[in-house]
Design an enzyme around this catalytic site. Structure first.
Site, PDB file in Angstrom:
ATOM      1  N   THR A 198       6.564 -48.323  -3.728  1.00 31.65           N
ATOM      2  CA  THR A 198       7.804 -47.616  -4.076  1.00 31.65           C
ATOM      3  C   THR A 198       8.191 -47.939  -5.516  1.00 31.65           C
ATOM      4  OG1 THR A 198       8.480 -48.177  -1.814  1.00 31.65           O
ATOM      5  CG2 THR A 198      10.082 -47.007  -3.145  1.00 31.65           C
ATOM      6  N   GLY A 249       7.087 -56.920  -4.157  1.00 37.84           N
ATOM      7  CA  GLY A 249       6.606 -57.810  -3.102  1.00 37.84           C
ATOM      8  C   GLY A 249       5.958 -59.084  -3.605  1.00 37.84           C
ATOM      9  N   LYS A 279      22.620 -47.973  -3.927  1.00 38.47           N
ATOM     10  CA  LYS A 279      22.053 -47.443  -2.680  1.00 38.47           C
ATOM     11  C   LYS A 279      21.507 -48.579  -1.818  1.00 38.47           C
ATOM     12  CE  LYS A 279      18.047 -45.613  -0.848  1.00 38.47           C
ATOM     13  NZ  LYS A 279      18.424 -46.050   0.466  1.00 38.47           N
ATOM     14  N   PRO A 280      22.161 -48.850  -0.681  1.00 42.96           N
ATOM     15  CA  PRO A 280      21.587 -49.845   0.234  1.00 42.96           C
ATOM     16  C   PRO A 280      20.429 -49.218   1.006  1.00 42.96           C
ATOM     17  CG  PRO A 280      23.644 -48.964   1.133  1.00 42.96           C
ATOM     18  CD  PRO A 280      23.399 -48.251  -0.179  1.00 42.96           C
ATOM     19  N   LYS A 314       2.313 -59.968 -12.494  1.00 37.67           N
ATOM     20  CA  LYS A 314       1.360 -59.023 -11.869  1.00 37.67           C
ATOM     21  C   LYS A 314       2.122 -57.896 -11.156  1.00 37.67           C
ATOM     22  CE  LYS A 314      -1.360 -62.429 -10.000  1.00 37.67           C
ATOM     23  NZ  LYS A 314      -2.545 -62.997  -9.391  1.00 37.67           N
ATOM     24  N   GLU A 364       0.644 -58.291   1.636  1.00 35.11           N
ATOM     25  CA  GLU A 364       1.921 -58.953   1.912  1.00 35.11           C
ATOM     26  C   GLU A 364       2.231 -58.792   3.404  1.00 35.11           C
ATOM     27  OE1 GLU A 364       5.592 -57.221   0.348  1.00 35.11           O
ATOM     28  OE2 GLU A 364       6.438 -59.236   0.224  1.00 35.11           O
ATOM     29  N   ILE A 411      20.768 -49.196  13.634  1.00 35.40           N
ATOM     30  CA  ILE A 411      20.307 -49.788  14.892  1.00 35.40           C
ATOM     31  C   ILE A 411      20.367 -51.310  14.812  1.00 35.40           C
ATOM     32  CG2 ILE A 411      18.292 -49.991  16.441  1.00 35.40           C
ATOM     33  CD1 ILE A 411      19.320 -47.128  16.308  1.00 35.40           C
ATOM     34  N   GLU A 442      11.858 -55.603  -8.837  1.00 39.52           N
ATOM     35  CA  GLU A 442      11.615 -56.840  -8.075  1.00 39.52           C
ATOM     36  C   GLU A 442      10.837 -56.430  -6.843  1.00 39.52           C
ATOM     37  OE1 GLU A 442      12.207 -59.735  -9.033  1.00 39.52           O
ATOM     38  OE2 GLU A 442      13.904 -59.672 -10.405  1.00 39.52           O
ATOM     39  N   CYS A 449      10.818 -61.778   0.381  1.00 39.56           N
ATOM     40  CA  CYS A 449       9.805 -61.562  -0.659  1.00 39.56           C
ATOM     41  C   CYS A 449       9.129 -62.870  -1.049  1.00 39.56           C
ATOM     42  CB  CYS A 449      10.432 -60.885  -1.872  1.00 39.56           C
ATOM     43  SG  CYS A 449      11.867 -61.733  -2.510  1.00 39.56           S
ATOM     44  N   TRP A 489      16.197 -53.805   3.025  1.00 36.34           N
ATOM     45  CA  TRP A 489      17.021 -54.165   4.175  1.00 36.34           C
ATOM     46  C   TRP A 489      17.009 -55.652   4.497  1.00 36.34           C
ATOM     47  CZ3 TRP A 489      13.255 -56.465   6.854  1.00 36.34           C
ATOM     48  CH2 TRP A 489      11.952 -55.994   6.663  1.00 36.34           C
TER      49      TRP A 489
HETATM   50  P1  NAD Z   1      10.999 -50.023   0.306  1.00 34.81           P
HETATM   51  O1  NAD Z   1      10.390 -49.921  -1.042  1.00 34.81           O
HETATM   52  O2  NAD Z   1      10.460 -49.183   1.387  1.00 34.81           O
HETATM   53  O3  NAD Z   1      12.570 -49.694   0.241  1.00 34.81           O
HETATM   54  C1  NAD Z   1      13.429 -50.351  -0.662  1.00 34.81           C
HETATM   55  C2  NAD Z   1      14.555 -49.407  -1.050  1.00 34.81           C
HETATM   56  O4  NAD Z   1      14.005 -48.311  -1.784  1.00 34.81           O
HETATM   57  C3  NAD Z   1      15.296 -48.789   0.131  1.00 34.81           C
HETATM   58  O5  NAD Z   1      16.662 -48.658  -0.190  1.00 34.81           O
HETATM   59  C4  NAD Z   1      14.647 -47.419   0.243  1.00 34.81           C
HETATM   60  O6  NAD Z   1      15.494 -46.460   0.859  1.00 34.81           O
HETATM   61  C5  NAD Z   1      14.411 -47.084  -1.217  1.00 34.81           C
HETATM   62  N1  NAD Z   1      13.347 -46.114  -1.455  1.00 34.81           N
HETATM   63  C6  NAD Z   1      12.307 -45.773  -0.653  1.00 34.81           C
HETATM   64  N2  NAD Z   1      11.559 -44.827  -1.236  1.00 34.81           N
HETATM   65  C7  NAD Z   1      12.106 -44.560  -2.442  1.00 34.81           C
HETATM   66  C8  NAD Z   1      11.769 -43.702  -3.513  1.00 34.81           C
HETATM   67  N3  NAD Z   1      10.709 -42.875  -3.452  1.00 34.81           N
HETATM   68  N4  NAD Z   1      12.550 -43.702  -4.621  1.00 34.81           N
HETATM   69  C9  NAD Z   1      13.606 -44.519  -4.713  1.00 34.81           C
HETATM   70  N5  NAD Z   1      13.997 -45.369  -3.713  1.00 34.81           N
HETATM   71  C10 NAD Z   1      13.242 -45.384  -2.596  1.00 34.81           C
HETATM   72  O7  NAD Z   1      10.938 -51.561   0.676  1.00 34.81           O
HETATM   73  P2  NAD Z   1      11.351 -52.253   2.062  1.00 34.81           P
HETATM   74  O8  NAD Z   1      10.241 -52.104   3.024  1.00 34.81           O
HETATM   75  O9  NAD Z   1      12.706 -51.796   2.469  1.00 34.81           O
HETATM   76  O10 NAD Z   1      11.503 -53.787   1.597  1.00 34.81           O
HETATM   77  C11 NAD Z   1      10.497 -54.715   1.698  1.00 34.81           C
HETATM   78  C12 NAD Z   1       9.850 -54.969   0.357  1.00 34.81           C
HETATM   79  O11 NAD Z   1      10.817 -55.427  -0.590  1.00 34.81           O
HETATM   80  C13 NAD Z   1       8.821 -56.070   0.444  1.00 34.81           C
HETATM   81  O12 NAD Z   1       7.687 -55.718  -0.288  1.00 34.81           O
HETATM   82  C14 NAD Z   1       9.517 -57.259  -0.206  1.00 34.81           C
HETATM   83  O13 NAD Z   1       8.657 -58.234  -0.715  1.00 34.81           O
HETATM   84  C15 NAD Z   1      10.315 -56.587  -1.270  1.00 34.81           C
HETATM   85  N6  NAD Z   1      11.403 -57.458  -1.742  1.00 34.81           N
HETATM   86  C16 NAD Z   1      11.322 -57.982  -3.014  1.00 34.81           C
HETATM   87  C17 NAD Z   1      12.312 -58.855  -3.468  1.00 34.81           C
HETATM   88  C18 NAD Z   1      12.259 -59.431  -4.861  1.00 34.81           C
HETATM   89  O14 NAD Z   1      13.291 -59.899  -5.335  1.00 34.81           O
HETATM   90  N7  NAD Z   1      11.118 -59.440  -5.528  1.00 34.81           N
HETATM   91  C19 NAD Z   1      13.383 -59.184  -2.634  1.00 34.81           C
HETATM   92  C20 NAD Z   1      13.416 -58.645  -1.348  1.00 34.81           C
HETATM   93  C21 NAD Z   1      12.410 -57.775  -0.916  1.00 34.81           C
END
Ligand code: NAD
Length: 493
Positions: free
Chosen positions: A243, A263, A186-187, A467, A397, A38, A261, A295, A162
């Site tokens: 996650t 939140g 996996k994206p 942490k 966060e 979307i 990596e 993040c 995403w």
């Molecule tokens: P999310 O954890 O929901 O999803 C991230 C990825 O994990 C997606 O590809 C999703 O499909 C997959 N996923 C979901 N459940 C899973 C499971 N049970 N097992 C394996 N994979 C699974 O996170 P989000 O909401 O998409 O992203 C936002 C978060 O990412 C925020 O907390 C942000 O701070 C963090 N983030 C961290 C960094 C960093 O470098 N520290 C960079 C960018 C984003």
């Protein structure tokens, strides 16, 4: 074609739908096997991708295993040369890639261009580091000598969110491939198109099929299957803290190495001697870049009370000048949030704060709708002041464009507030005084501390959290070494 030649799900330019190739066969369709992509700026479907299952994960792992020995047996420099070619191709096509990125993710086109170039930059950085990947030889006296061999791990898995589909992919793919591993990637299900296009371009530039495989699909199916897979040696995961905990738990079953990596809730401290104009610009970029969905965004701002009034006045004026809209329109500063649920979550944070009398909305604080916003998921850039220390705006966060600003009387108070969360990803201090900078660096518990900057993350700098913000490091030499292991040979004479 015969055998497993890599699983790559890709966009066919002549078709609205995507095709999936497994071992050379194409599968096409538009049923429940497909996930909608979307455009968050319009709410409309722009494409579909395969809704992967355990079978595709398994096929992808087999393809990556089949490609491994040939890829690993090349010299690191040769692998680096292929990555240089991939980077050149990505640079050549950066405008098309950036358009795809904006359409599926929402960020303004100029930021999407920077992100795509950032991907190429990471490939080039690791390609250039390839010749530094060496082992060692240790003479150990009369008993013998030792040879330390540095080798790749095998098939690695990577999972990303995403918010930065190109850059975060680069941080994982580039070091893994230069080190001689193959990968299944996996994206996020919301933003698969940029990653798929990038992999396709890399194959066109000479990356052997099977070296880098993409499986699109849902986290609880494709993501978990990757983490559990017994033939995957390492998982590099970027995403939410909860996650990440699940990933850590699942990976323990097969003793995988794990990089997480997660939140952040980065504090920004503005000291009384700061260049106010520069700090205001840094706060605006640091919080509203990518609609606050980063993040290491500035998620809490602590400003010295002696400059508080002037700072807040200038901040409000600058925030109110931001143009919000479809990232494809010229001159847009901030795009939409990733979806309706993300927008509603942000609204709930603000409403809860207001209902409990825990802060004052200075500007924004509402979702943006109406014809100008085209059915997309927009939220007004928001500044909040007088926030109560117990407000969830400070402890959780907040992944959206809401900036809480607090005035602080001294550095000690600022540092105590800065450390008062479970996160420890990034932090910044804005000052001309080196002793203030040193004090913040030594006492604030975060993986990175910037002075007079926020958000800047060049690939040379190892990056990761303290942490609950994660374990392990990406980027820099640390990132490369994390995709290798040593084996030792003792030669007794
Ligand atoms: P999310 O954890 O929901 O999803 C991230 C990825 O994990 C997606 O590809 C999703 O499909 C997959 N996923 C979901 N459940 C899973 C499971 N049970 N097992 C394996 N994979 C699974 O996170 P989000 O909401 O998409 O992203 C936002 C978060 O990412 C925020 O907390 C942000 O701070 C963090 N983030 C961290 C960094 C960093 O470098 N520290 C960079 C960018 C984003």
């Amino acid at each position: 074609m015969s055998g497993l030649e890599g699983i790559l799900i890709w966009i066919d330019n002549n078709s609205r739908f995507m095709k999936m190739r497994i071992g050379g066969e194409e599968i096409q369709g538009a049923d429940e096997r497909w996930l909608q992509v979307i455009n968050p700026a319009t709410g409309e479907e722009i494409d579909r991708v395969p809704n992967g299952t355990l079978y595709e994960v398994d096929d992808a792992v087999k393809a990556a295993e089949a490609a491994f020995s040939s890829w690993a047996s090349r010299s690191a420099r040769e692998r680096g040369i292929i990555l240089f070619r991939c980077a050149a191709r990505v640079r050549e096509h950066h405008s098309d890639l950036a358009r795809t990125l904006t359409m599926e993710q929402g960020k303004p086109l100029k930021d999407a261009v920077d992100e795509v170039r950032g991907f190429a930059n990471v490939l080039e950085y690791y390609a250039a580091l390839s010749s530094s990947l060496t082992g060692d030889y240790l003479p150990l006296g009369p008993s013998g000598d030792a040879v330390i061999l540095r080798e790749p791990l095998g098939v690695c898995g990577a999972i990303i969110p995403w918010n930065m589909p190109a850059l975060l992919m680069g941080w994982k793919v580039a070091p893994a491939l230069v080190a001689g591993n193959t990968m299944v990637f996996k994206p996020a299900s919301q933003t698969p198109l940029t990653s798929l296009t990038l992999v396709r371009m890399m194959e066109e530039a000479g990356l052997p099929p099977g070296t880098l495989n993409v499986v699109t699909g849902k986290g609880d199916v494709v993501g978990e299957a990757l983490v559990r897979h017994p033939d995957i040696q390492k998982i590099s995961f970027t995403g939410d803290v909860e996650t990440g905990m699940r990933v850590q738990e699942l990976a323990a079953g097969s003793f995988k190495s794990v990089t997480l990596e997660l939140g952040g809730s980065d504090p920004m401290i503005v000291w009384k001697d700061a260049d106010i104009e520069k700090a205001v610009a840094g706060a605006v970029r640091g919080r509203y870049y990518n609609a606050g969905q980063t993040c290491t965004a500035v998620k809490r701002l602590y400003v010295h009370q002696s400059i508080g009034e002037e700072f807040v006045h200038r901040l409000k004026a600058k925030v109110e000048r931001l143009t919000v809209g479809n990232g494809l329109s010229p001159d847009v500063d901030m795009g939409p949030l990733s979806g309706a649920s993300q927008r509603d979550r942000i609204q709930k944070f603000v409403e809860t704060m207001q209902n409990h009398g825990q802060g004052i909305v200075l500007t924004g604080g509402v979702p943006l709708s109406g014809p100008a916003y085209d059915g997309g998921f927009f939220y007004a850039p928001t500044v909040v002041t007088d926030v109560h220390p117990e407000s969830p705006l400070l402890s959780k966060e907040v992944f959206g464009p809401v900036l809480p600003v607090m005035c602080i009387p001294d550095l000690d108070t600022a540092i105590c507030h800065a450390n008062n969360t479970r996160f420890g990803l990034g932090a910044s201090v804005w000052t001309r005084d080196l002793s203030v900078a040193k004090e913040v660096f030594s006492r604030v518990r975060s993986g990175v501390v910037w002075v007079n900057r926020h958000l800047t993350l060049p690939p040379e700098i190892p990056f990761g959290g303290l942490k609950v913000s994660g374990t392990g490091r990406e980027n820099g030499m640390d990132g490369l070494l994390s995709y290798t292991r040593t084996r030792s040979l003792f030669l007794g004479w």
